[in-house]
Design an enzyme around this catalytic site. Structure first.
Site, PDB file in Angstrom:
ATOM      1  N   HIS A 105       2.780 -14.182  -4.020  1.00 58.95           N
ATOM      2  CA  HIS A 105       3.245 -12.835  -4.352  1.00 58.95           C
ATOM      3  C   HIS A 105       3.263 -11.984  -3.092  1.00 58.95           C
ATOM      4  O   HIS A 105       2.332 -12.034  -2.287  1.00 58.95           O
ATOM      5  CB  HIS A 105       2.324 -12.184  -5.388  1.00 58.95           C
ATOM      6  CG  HIS A 105       2.924 -10.979  -6.056  1.00 58.95           C
ATOM      7  ND1 HIS A 105       3.080  -9.763  -5.409  1.00 58.95           N
ATOM      8  CD2 HIS A 105       3.439 -10.803  -7.299  1.00 58.95           C
ATOM      9  CE1 HIS A 105       3.639  -8.904  -6.235  1.00 58.95           C
ATOM     10  NE2 HIS A 105       3.872  -9.494  -7.374  1.00 58.95           N
ATOM     11  N   GLY A 193      -2.813   8.755   7.438  1.00 62.32           N
ATOM     12  CA  GLY A 193      -3.527   7.748   8.198  1.00 62.32           C
ATOM     13  C   GLY A 193      -2.843   7.374   9.504  1.00 62.32           C
ATOM     14  O   GLY A 193      -1.830   7.958   9.895  1.00 62.32           O
ATOM     15  N   PRO A 194      -3.386   6.374  10.181  1.00 64.79           N
ATOM     16  CA  PRO A 194      -2.902   5.994  11.515  1.00 64.79           C
ATOM     17  C   PRO A 194      -1.566   5.264  11.454  1.00 64.79           C
ATOM     18  O   PRO A 194      -1.164   4.744  10.422  1.00 64.79           O
ATOM     19  CB  PRO A 194      -4.007   5.054  12.023  1.00 64.79           C
ATOM     20  CG  PRO A 194      -4.564   4.435  10.778  1.00 64.79           C
ATOM     21  CD  PRO A 194      -4.524   5.523   9.744  1.00 64.79           C
ATOM     22  N   VAL A 197      -1.927  -0.529  12.774  1.00 61.93           N
ATOM     23  CA  VAL A 197      -2.472  -1.269  11.641  1.00 61.93           C
ATOM     24  C   VAL A 197      -3.609  -2.182  12.082  1.00 61.93           C
ATOM     25  O   VAL A 197      -3.510  -2.852  13.101  1.00 61.93           O
ATOM     26  CB  VAL A 197      -1.380  -2.132  10.978  1.00 61.93           C
ATOM     27  CG1 VAL A 197      -1.899  -2.786   9.711  1.00 61.93           C
ATOM     28  CG2 VAL A 197      -0.150  -1.303  10.683  1.00 61.93           C
ATOM     29  N   SER A 198      -4.638  -2.210  11.273  1.00 64.50           N
ATOM     30  CA  SER A 198      -5.660  -3.242  11.404  1.00 64.50           C
ATOM     31  C   SER A 198      -5.147  -4.482  10.680  1.00 64.50           C
ATOM     32  O   SER A 198      -4.902  -4.445   9.475  1.00 64.50           O
ATOM     33  CB  SER A 198      -6.982  -2.765  10.783  1.00 64.50           C
ATOM     34  OG  SER A 198      -7.872  -3.848  10.625  1.00 64.50           O
ATOM     35  N   GLY A 202      -4.343  -4.379   6.763  1.00 67.80           N
ATOM     36  CA  GLY A 202      -2.965  -4.077   6.416  1.00 67.80           C
ATOM     37  C   GLY A 202      -2.784  -2.622   6.046  1.00 67.80           C
ATOM     38  O   GLY A 202      -3.492  -1.742   6.533  1.00 67.80           O
TER      39      GLY A 202
END
Length: 323
Positions: A105, A193-194, A197-198, A202
């Site tokens: 998915h 938010g930033p 991406v971490s 995600g």
């Protein structure tokens, strides 16, 4: 805000309710799921009504319900859902690494999708209010990029539009979504938010909408191209049924599936979707099984919640359905 008296809280619980559907990209890691569910059970004023997990998709959805309280002018000021959802989100980030994840998915993050719906006498504006509060917590405090959609977005941007812009519908490994698939610097600026991406977390997509229905139809074939063709022709985007969105996905070693979202189920219901899939599948020489819903109806959710809170069962109301 101070907790209300038991009597006042019970009255509120029976009237103005909000529902949260929390989608997490994991269902095979039992320890991680237990960690998330413990976090969801800390506040008895929020009830996890249902858990739907799919090991082939490696995805789980929790359906949570609680009340919304208002000030003397009628403005929404508090819902136990906020604290509970954030606790579950933090637990998910602590116990799941998207870089190690794979599933059939699509997903964009460990906490992939959060949707708020009004139930009972609550309004869509109140669902949007709560969606934006949760988005602020996740984006600014947990430093995860968040995209808002529908009633929570300033212009009502659609969920599928955001997903299409971010490449959500394109698998990166033979019908599977594996690890982090986007650049670390996002191509579109998040709403909260930033912008960086971490890779282990995600991004998250959060919104508020009227109630929608998820309905999946199994195809007795491993031909993914045929499943995708049928899904496209069933969907409104492909010239099929209005208010229906659909995907053709791998589902196990022996079958595929047409996974559908019915945005206006009172207008186009599951029976029409089932019939249309059967017609299209017959043209491809494929057999079809009876489809299945992945959640209760809003009426059943409200009824279940009221029974649980009236009986003092609280967090013990979780009902599980696995595929």
């Amino acid at each position: 805000m101070k907790k209300k008296s038991i009597t006042a809280t019970m009255i509120t619980k029976q009237s103005m309710l909000l529902c949260c559907k929390l989608y997490i990209s994991e269902s095979r890691n039992t320890e991680a799921m237990e960690t998330v569910e413990r976090a969801g059970g800390l506040d008895p004023e929020t009830v996890i009504i249902k858990k739907f997990e799919d090991r082939d998709y490696n995805r789980v959805r929790y359906t949570l319900v609680s009340y919304v309280a208002h000030d003397t002018t009628g403005n929404a000021v508090y819902s136990p859902l906020q604290q509970t959802v954030i606790a579950m989100v933090e637990a998910a980030y602590e116990s799941i690494n998207l870089e190690l994840h794979s599933g059939a998915h699509p997903r964009l993050g460990v906490v992939d999708h959060i949707c708020f719906h009004p139930l009972s006498r609550a309004s869509l504006d109140e669902a949007a209010w709560l969606a934006k509060l949760v988005a602020t917590d996740i984006g600014n405090r947990l430093q995860v990029p968040v995209y808002l959609y529908e009633a929570a977005h300033p212009t009502g941007k659609a969920l599928d539009t955001i997903r299409r812009e971010l490449g959500y519908f394109r698998p990166n490994s033979m019908g599977q979504w594996v690890g982090w698939a986007l650049p670390e610097i996002l191509p579109h600026i998040p709403d909260v938010g930033p912008t960086q991406v971490s890779r282990d977390r995600g991004i998250a997509v959060i919104g508020a909408s009227p109630w929608y229905v998820t309905y999946n139809v199994p195809l007795m074939s491993t031909d993914l191209s045929a499943a995708r063709k049928i899904a496209r022709l069933v969907s409104e985007r492909g010239g099929g049924l209005p208010t229906v969105q659909s995907l053709g996905l791998v589902h196990g070693e022996q079958s595929t599936e047409v996974s559908c979202i019915l945005l206006e189920p009172d207008r186009v219901g599951a029976d029409r979707v089932q019939s249309q899939v059967e017609i299209l599948a017959a043209q491809e020489g494929l057999d079809v099984e009876k489809g299945y819903f992945t959640d209760f109806s809003p009426e059943m959710i409200v009824e279940t919640y009221r029974k649980l809170v009236s009986g003092g069962e609280g967090k013990h109301g979780l009902m599980k359905l696995s595929i």
